[in-house]
Design a protein around this motif. Structure first.
Motif, short mmCIF file in Angstrom:
data_model
loop_
_atom_site.label_atom_id
_atom_site.label_comp_id
_atom_site.label_asym_id
_atom_site.label_seq_id
_atom_site.Cartn_x
_atom_site.Cartn_y
_atom_site.Cartn_z
N THR A 6 0.83 -1.20 0.00
CA THR A 6 0.00 0.00 0.00
C THR A 6 0.87 1.25 0.00
O THR A 6 1.80 1.37 0.79
CB THR A 6 -0.97 0.00 1.20
OG1 THR A 6 -1.73 1.21 1.20
CG2 THR A 6 -0.24 -0.15 2.53
N HIS A 7 0.57 2.16 -0.93
CA HIS A 7 1.36 3.39 -1.07
C HIS A 7 0.73 4.50 -0.23
O HIS A 7 0.18 5.47 -0.75
CB HIS A 7 1.42 3.79 -2.54
CG HIS A 7 2.04 2.76 -3.43
ND1 HIS A 7 3.41 2.63 -3.59
CD2 HIS A 7 1.49 1.79 -4.20
CE1 HIS A 7 3.66 1.64 -4.44
NE2 HIS A 7 2.52 1.10 -4.82
N LEU A 8 0.85 4.38 1.07
CA LEU A 8 0.21 5.32 1.99
C LEU A 8 0.72 6.75 1.84
O LEU A 8 0.03 7.70 2.21
CB LEU A 8 0.45 4.87 3.44
CG LEU A 8 -0.05 3.48 3.82
CD1 LEU A 8 0.38 3.15 5.25
CD2 LEU A 8 -1.56 3.38 3.69
N TYR A 9 1.93 6.89 1.32
CA TYR A 9 2.57 8.20 1.20
C TYR A 9 2.19 8.91 -0.10
O TYR A 9 2.68 10.00 -0.40
CB TYR A 9 4.10 8.03 1.24
CG TYR A 9 4.58 6.97 0.27
CD1 TYR A 9 4.74 7.25 -1.08
CD2 TYR A 9 4.83 5.67 0.70
CE1 TYR A 9 5.13 6.28 -1.98
CE2 TYR A 9 5.25 4.69 -0.19
CZ TYR A 9 5.39 5.00 -1.52
OH TYR A 9 5.77 4.03 -2.41
N SER A 10 1.32 8.29 -0.91
CA SER A 10 0.94 8.85 -2.21
C SER A 10 0.31 10.23 -2.07
O SER A 10 -0.37 10.54 -1.09
CB SER A 10 -0.06 7.91 -2.89
OG SER A 10 -0.63 8.51 -4.03
N GLU A 11 0.54 11.07 -3.10
CA GLU A 11 -0.07 12.40 -3.13
C GLU A 11 -1.58 12.32 -3.06
O GLU A 11 -2.24 13.27 -2.62
CB GLU A 11 0.34 13.15 -4.40
CG GLU A 11 1.80 13.54 -4.47
CD GLU A 11 2.66 12.50 -5.18
OE1 GLU A 11 2.20 11.34 -5.31
OE2 GLU A 11 3.79 12.85 -5.57
N GLU A 12 -2.16 11.21 -3.48
CA GLU A 12 -3.61 11.07 -3.48
C GLU A 12 -4.20 11.01 -2.07
O GLU A 12 -5.40 11.12 -1.89
CB GLU A 12 -4.04 9.85 -4.30
CG GLU A 12 -3.66 9.98 -5.77
CD GLU A 12 -4.33 8.95 -6.64
OE1 GLU A 12 -5.51 8.64 -6.40
OE2 GLU A 12 -3.66 8.45 -7.57
N PHE A 13 -3.33 10.80 -1.07
CA PHE A 13 -3.78 10.79 0.33
C PHE A 13 -3.40 12.08 1.06
O PHE A 13 -3.52 12.16 2.28
CB PHE A 13 -3.17 9.60 1.07
CG PHE A 13 -3.60 8.25 0.53
CD1 PHE A 13 -4.94 7.92 0.44
CD2 PHE A 13 -2.66 7.33 0.10
CE1 PHE A 13 -5.34 6.69 -0.06
CE2 PHE A 13 -3.04 6.10 -0.40
CZ PHE A 13 -4.39 5.77 -0.48
N LYS A 14 -2.95 13.08 0.31
CA LYS A 14 -2.38 14.28 0.92
C LYS A 14 -3.36 14.98 1.86
O LYS A 14 -2.97 15.47 2.92
CB LYS A 14 -1.95 15.25 -0.19
CG LYS A 14 -1.05 16.38 0.29
CD LYS A 14 -0.50 17.15 -0.90
CE LYS A 14 0.48 18.23 -0.44
NZ LYS A 14 1.05 18.98 -1.59
N THR A 15 -4.64 15.02 1.50
CA THR A 15 -5.61 15.78 2.29
C THR A 15 -6.13 15.04 3.51
O THR A 15 -6.63 15.66 4.45
CB THR A 15 -6.80 16.19 1.42
OG1 THR A 15 -7.43 15.01 0.90
CG2 THR A 15 -6.35 17.09 0.27
N ASP A 16 -6.02 13.71 3.52
CA ASP A 16 -6.61 12.95 4.64
C ASP A 16 -5.77 11.73 5.01
O ASP A 16 -6.30 10.70 5.42
CB ASP A 16 -8.04 12.52 4.30
CG ASP A 16 -8.10 11.53 3.14
OD1 ASP A 16 -7.13 11.45 2.37
OD2 ASP A 16 -9.13 10.84 3.00
N GLN A 17 -4.46 11.88 4.89
CA GLN A 17 -3.56 10.74 5.11
C GLN A 17 -3.76 10.09 6.47
O GLN A 17 -3.90 8.86 6.56
CB GLN A 17 -2.11 11.21 4.96
CG GLN A 17 -1.09 10.09 5.05
CD GLN A 17 0.32 10.64 4.96
OE1 GLN A 17 0.75 11.37 5.84
NE2 GLN A 17 1.03 10.31 3.90
#
Length: 253
Positions: A6-17
């Motif tokens: 799982t790429h938890l650090y992805s930019e797609e999670f930036k707002t609610d990581q």
């Protein structure tokens, strides 16, 4: 449960990581393995591991799609990370001939370097393959070693390919694709013993049904577990227990 990819650090999670990670923990996904992409993602990945040391675990590697002209510099950074940081695996590495084959030879060289590291550091090897499953199997076969183990992540091949992978001592990483109607993976996995399977999301990609088309996250792993339970005609708790045990033995966590 353990999300083995799982790429938890992805930019797609930036707002609610952080909320996303808490949702995963609340869903019973207590350990999340983070494969590397390239050096641009090392800092955010290690920051998450530092913030969630009981839940988030970093890897060191260079994704085959990010093998470019600067491959030598990138591999040097992977080696530095291996020597200096606490990581649970090597990867993700592998071969990807779907998007671009410009650096095909360099992908092979990068994969071979990752294999050497996996053997030398006695760490599992996490493999990405797209339009290159048999080619990747052939490389691993050529470097077969008692200390060379790992996962063929996002496995979507045939029973014959699965058996080759199992014979090499590798596990099959199974994620959201299993829930897709025409994927055909359900037929393959009916023939595969549970001791050879681990669960993954590959978040933020490949969200399982009923979340398909949306951003994937580790909290959706139970949908994959339930589908596998249905296919194998066993209780979901058996799927969770077996796949978690498989992952714990491999990653030594």
């Amino acid at each position: 449960m353990i999300d083995t990819h799982t790429h938890l650090y992805s930019e797609e999670f930036k707002t609610d990581q952080h909320e996303m990670i808490q949702r995963a923990i609340a869903a019973g996904v207590l350990k999340m393995m983070m494969p590397a992409i390239d050096s641009n993602y090392i800092a955010p990945m290690l920051q998450l591991q530092q913030q969630y040391p009981q839940h988030c675990f970093a890897m060191a590697g260079l994704h085959p799609c990010y093998v470019k002209e600067n491959v030598a510099d990138e591999l040097l950074k992977v080696q530095t990370m291996l020597q200096q940081k606490n990581v649970v695996a090597i990867g993700e590495t592998g071969l990807d001939f779907y998007w671009d084959t410009t650096f095909k030879a360099a992908q092979y060289q990068s994969l071979q370097q990752h294999i050497e590291w996996a053997i030398n550091f006695k760490l599992p090897l996490i493999l990405h393959t797209r339009n290159a499953t048999q080619e990747t199997i052939d490389v691993i076969t050529a470097h077969k070693h008692p200390d060379l183990k790992g996962i063929f992540h996002c496995f979507g091949g045939s029973v014959e390919e699965a058996q080759q992978i199992i014979d090499l001592g590798f596990l099959l990483g199974i994620g959201g694709v299993l829930t897709y109607k025409n994927a055909g993976l359900d037929v393959v996995l009916k023939e595969i013993d549970m001791v050879h399977i681990v669960l993954e999301t590959d978040a933020p990609y490949l969200a399982p049904v009923p979340k398909r088309g949306k951003r994937n996250e580790s909290a959706y792993l139970p949908f994959v577990a339930q589908k596998l339970a249905d296919i194998k005609e066993i209780d979901i708790n058996d799927v969770i227990n077996i796949t978690t045990n498989n992952a714990e033995k491999l990653f030594k966590v």
